[in-house]
Design an enzyme around this catalytic site. Structure first.
Site, PDB file in Angstrom:
ATOM      1  N   ARG A  50       0.819  -1.210   0.000  1.00 58.07           N
ATOM      2  CA  ARG A  50       0.000   0.000   0.000  1.00 58.07           C
ATOM      3  C   ARG A  50       0.858   1.267   0.000  1.00 58.07           C
ATOM      4  O   ARG A  50       0.659   2.162  -0.815  1.00 58.07           O
ATOM      5  CB  ARG A  50      -0.919   0.030   1.241  1.00 58.07           C
ATOM      6  CG  ARG A  50      -1.936  -1.088   1.344  1.00 58.07           C
ATOM      7  CD  ARG A  50      -2.922  -1.133   0.212  1.00 58.07           C
ATOM      8  NE  ARG A  50      -3.645   0.118   0.022  1.00 58.07           N
ATOM      9  CZ  ARG A  50      -4.108   0.548  -1.153  1.00 58.07           C
ATOM     10  NH1 ARG A  50      -3.887  -0.161  -2.257  1.00 58.07           N
ATOM     11  NH2 ARG A  50      -4.772   1.679  -1.243  1.00 58.07           N
ATOM     12  N   ILE A  51       1.814   1.338   0.920  1.00 64.17           N
ATOM     13  CA  ILE A  51       2.617   2.556   1.032  1.00 64.17           C
ATOM     14  C   ILE A  51       3.594   2.668  -0.134  1.00 64.17           C
ATOM     15  O   ILE A  51       3.751   3.745  -0.721  1.00 64.17           O
ATOM     16  CB  ILE A  51       3.359   2.615   2.384  1.00 64.17           C
ATOM     17  CG1 ILE A  51       2.351   2.563   3.546  1.00 64.17           C
ATOM     18  CG2 ILE A  51       4.230   3.873   2.481  1.00 64.17           C
ATOM     19  CD1 ILE A  51       1.300   3.653   3.542  1.00 64.17           C
ATOM     20  N   ASP A  66      10.354  -5.983  -5.341  1.00 62.58           N
ATOM     21  CA  ASP A  66       9.453  -6.777  -4.514  1.00 62.58           C
ATOM     22  C   ASP A  66       9.542  -8.228  -4.973  1.00 62.58           C
ATOM     23  O   ASP A  66       9.192  -8.539  -6.110  1.00 62.58           O
ATOM     24  CB  ASP A  66       8.009  -6.281  -4.622  1.00 62.58           C
ATOM     25  CG  ASP A  66       7.136  -6.831  -3.503  1.00 62.58           C
ATOM     26  OD1 ASP A  66       7.113  -8.075  -3.325  1.00 62.58           O
ATOM     27  OD2 ASP A  66       6.498  -6.039  -2.791  1.00 62.58           O
ATOM     28  N   THR A  68       9.601   3.359   6.040  1.00 62.25           N
ATOM     29  CA  THR A  68       8.210   3.827   6.154  1.00 62.25           C
ATOM     30  C   THR A  68       7.477   3.086   7.272  1.00 62.25           C
ATOM     31  O   THR A  68       6.381   2.573   7.087  1.00 62.25           O
ATOM     32  CB  THR A  68       7.447   3.672   4.825  1.00 62.25           C
ATOM     33  OG1 THR A  68       7.217   2.277   4.595  1.00 62.25           O
ATOM     34  CG2 THR A  68       8.214   4.254   3.663  1.00 62.25           C
ATOM     35  N   CYS A 110       1.937   6.424  10.623  1.00 63.24           N
ATOM     36  CA  CYS A 110       0.915   7.361  10.143  1.00 63.24           C
ATOM     37  C   CYS A 110       0.244   8.069  11.315  1.00 63.24           C
ATOM     38  O   CYS A 110      -0.051   9.270  11.243  1.00 63.24           O
ATOM     39  CB  CYS A 110      -0.120   6.627   9.290  1.00 63.24           C
ATOM     40  SG  CYS A 110      -0.859   5.184  10.083  1.00 63.24           S
ATOM     41  N   THR A 150      -6.157  -2.450   8.091  1.00 62.21           N
ATOM     42  CA  THR A 150      -4.895  -2.543   7.351  1.00 62.21           C
ATOM     43  C   THR A 150      -4.639  -3.989   6.957  1.00 62.21           C
ATOM     44  O   THR A 150      -5.340  -4.905   7.396  1.00 62.21           O
ATOM     45  CB  THR A 150      -3.697  -2.024   8.174  1.00 62.21           C
ATOM     46  OG1 THR A 150      -3.539  -2.849   9.330  1.00 62.21           O
ATOM     47  CG2 THR A 150      -3.894  -0.574   8.592  1.00 62.21           C
ATOM     48  N   THR A 157      -1.049   0.565  20.288  1.00 60.48           N
ATOM     49  CA  THR A 157      -0.273   1.384  19.345  1.00 60.48           C
ATOM     50  C   THR A 157       0.827   2.097  20.110  1.00 60.48           C
ATOM     51  O   THR A 157       0.617   2.542  21.239  1.00 60.48           O
ATOM     52  CB  THR A 157      -1.149   2.423  18.604  1.00 60.48           C
ATOM     53  OG1 THR A 157      -0.301   3.275  17.823  1.00 60.48           O
ATOM     54  CG2 THR A 157      -1.940   3.299  19.561  1.00 60.48           C
ATOM     55  N   ARG A 201      -9.494  -0.535  15.848  1.00 62.44           N
ATOM     56  CA  ARG A 201      -9.551  -0.816  14.418  1.00 62.44           C
ATOM     57  C   ARG A 201     -11.022  -0.948  14.020  1.00 62.44           C
ATOM     58  O   ARG A 201     -11.767  -1.713  14.633  1.00 62.44           O
ATOM     59  CB  ARG A 201      -8.794  -2.116  14.096  1.00 62.44           C
ATOM     60  CG  ARG A 201      -7.284  -2.026  14.309  1.00 62.44           C
ATOM     61  CD  ARG A 201      -6.669  -1.022  13.350  1.00 62.44           C
ATOM     62  NE  ARG A 201      -5.233  -0.929  13.485  1.00 62.44           N
ATOM     63  CZ  ARG A 201      -4.357  -1.588  12.714  1.00 62.44           C
ATOM     64  NH1 ARG A 201      -4.783  -2.407  11.767  1.00 62.44           N
ATOM     65  NH2 ARG A 201      -3.062  -1.421  12.894  1.00 62.44           N
ATOM     66  N   ASN A 250      -4.558   7.687   6.467  1.00 64.32           N
ATOM     67  CA  ASN A 250      -3.423   6.929   6.993  1.00 64.32           C
ATOM     68  C   ASN A 250      -2.557   6.310   5.897  1.00 64.32           C
ATOM     69  O   ASN A 250      -1.426   5.917   6.154  1.00 64.32           O
ATOM     70  CB  ASN A 250      -3.890   5.848   7.972  1.00 64.32           C
ATOM     71  CG  ASN A 250      -5.067   5.034   7.468  1.00 64.32           C
ATOM     72  OD1 ASN A 250      -6.214   5.481   7.554  1.00 64.32           O
ATOM     73  ND2 ASN A 250      -4.790   3.860   6.943  1.00 64.32           N
TER      74      ASN A 250
END
Length: 332
Positions: free
Chosen positions: A11-12, A33, A120, A150, A180, A209, A232, A314
């Site tokens: 995603r990021i 990847d 990240t 995020c 996520t 978190t 979540r 996010n």
């Protein structure tokens, strides 16, 4: 031009690619990847369930994905140390795998020839920087840095403004956080976090978190003053921070609003946003701010006790800060 490579095309990684392509001073040279073939990488750039179709052209050949006519080299290497970052003259390697997030593992990118690395994800060993909060403390001797999380990127700008203006004695944060990739589509095994193994789309799931405690790393004056938790929830993207704080100085809610608005229009412009509209989460999909203060959602109990609300995409807002940090460390 800043030459970057992206390791990890989730995603990021993909959103960092989309955003980096919009910057005139960044050239995306390579993507690595080990689990994604070129045709599939091109497909995932082109189609995104959350942020929509890529508006330009996307294709691929045996060794590249080709976006708007620009060829980006692709690799399927498990060990970053084996990547040709030196010969490709990579200025900054972006690691968005979630695997190589400590100094010793991210060092593999440096060993491969990259000049610097931006991770990240939060890191326990790499120095963490939040753009708009402590990024100016970066020094060029730090070859490997973390962009934090995020949620830290949403919370830290707001916490800094409030602490600078009124002082924070202590505070608790709750983030109401979208689903996520680590969560489950149906109930499944999750040995470290039993609740986290429950179906993401049908539950509100309490979770831990480290985002609030991490604020103490980027703002040492708040060390030990903040902690937090997460819920979540079954939304695909956009989350919201609820920061409840005990202030050192008395303040009216209007004074708090003015302080945040001044920062959003001044030193934190582009990082911190401000709204008085009757907004909901989907209104911030694709918003590139790290944190958007919701002036009409906060409440105050007494002159020193307030609850403040700030939204964040996010995925997209965080990825925009990754690109900002890339630019800053490359030019430092």
């Amino acid at each position: 031009m800043i030459r970057i490579a992206i390791n990890g095309f989730g995603r990021i990684g993909r959103l960092v690619l989309r955003l980096a392509l919009q910057r005139k001073d960044i050239e995306v040279v390579a993507v690595n990847d080990p689990f994604i073939s070129n045709d599939y990488a091109a497909y995932m750039v082109k189609y995104d369930s959350t942020h929509g179709r890529y508006k330009g052209t996307v294709s691929h050949d045996d060794k590249h994905i080709i976006i708007d006519g620009v060829k980006i080299a692709t690799y399927q290497e498990r060990d970053p140390a084996n990547l040709p970052w030196g010969s490709l003259k990579i200025d900054v390697a972006v690691d968005s795998t979630g695997v190589f997030k400590e100094l010793d593992t991210a060092q593999k990118h440096i060993d491969a020839g990259a000049k610097k690395v931006v991770i990240t994800a939060p890191s326990s060993s790499a120095p963490m920087f939040v753009v708009g909060v402590n990024h100016t403390k970066y020094t060029p001797d730090k070859k490997i840095v973390s962009n934090a999380s995020c949620t830290t990127n949403c919370l830290a700008p707001l916490a800094k403004v409030i602490n600078d203006a009124f002082g924070i004695e202590e505070g608790l944060m709750t983030t109401v956080h979208s689903m996520t990739a680590t969560q489950k589509t149906v109930d499944g095994p999750s040995h470290k976090d039993w609740r986290g193994g429950r179906t993401a789309s049908g539950n509100i799931i309490p979770s831990s978190t480290g985002a609030a405690k991490a604020v103490g790393k980027v703002l040492p004056e708040l060390q030990g003053k903040l902690t937090g938790m997460a819920f979540r929830v079954p939304t695909v993207d956009v989350s919201v921070v609820d920061l409840t704080v005990k202030l050192e100085k008395e303040a009216t809610y209007d004074q708090i609003k003015k302080a945040v608005k001044a920062a959003a229009e001044g030193p934190m412009k582009g990082v911190l946003g401000y709204t008085e509209d009757a907004v909901v989460s989907s209104d911030f999909l694709g918003d590139t701010h790290a944190s958007i203060f919701d002036a009409s959602a906060g409440i105050q109990l007494s002159p020193k006790f307030v609850k403040l609300i700030s939204w964040y995409d996010n995925e997209y807002g965080y990825s925009a800060r990754v690109v900002d940090l890339i630019e800053y460390v490359a030019k430092a």
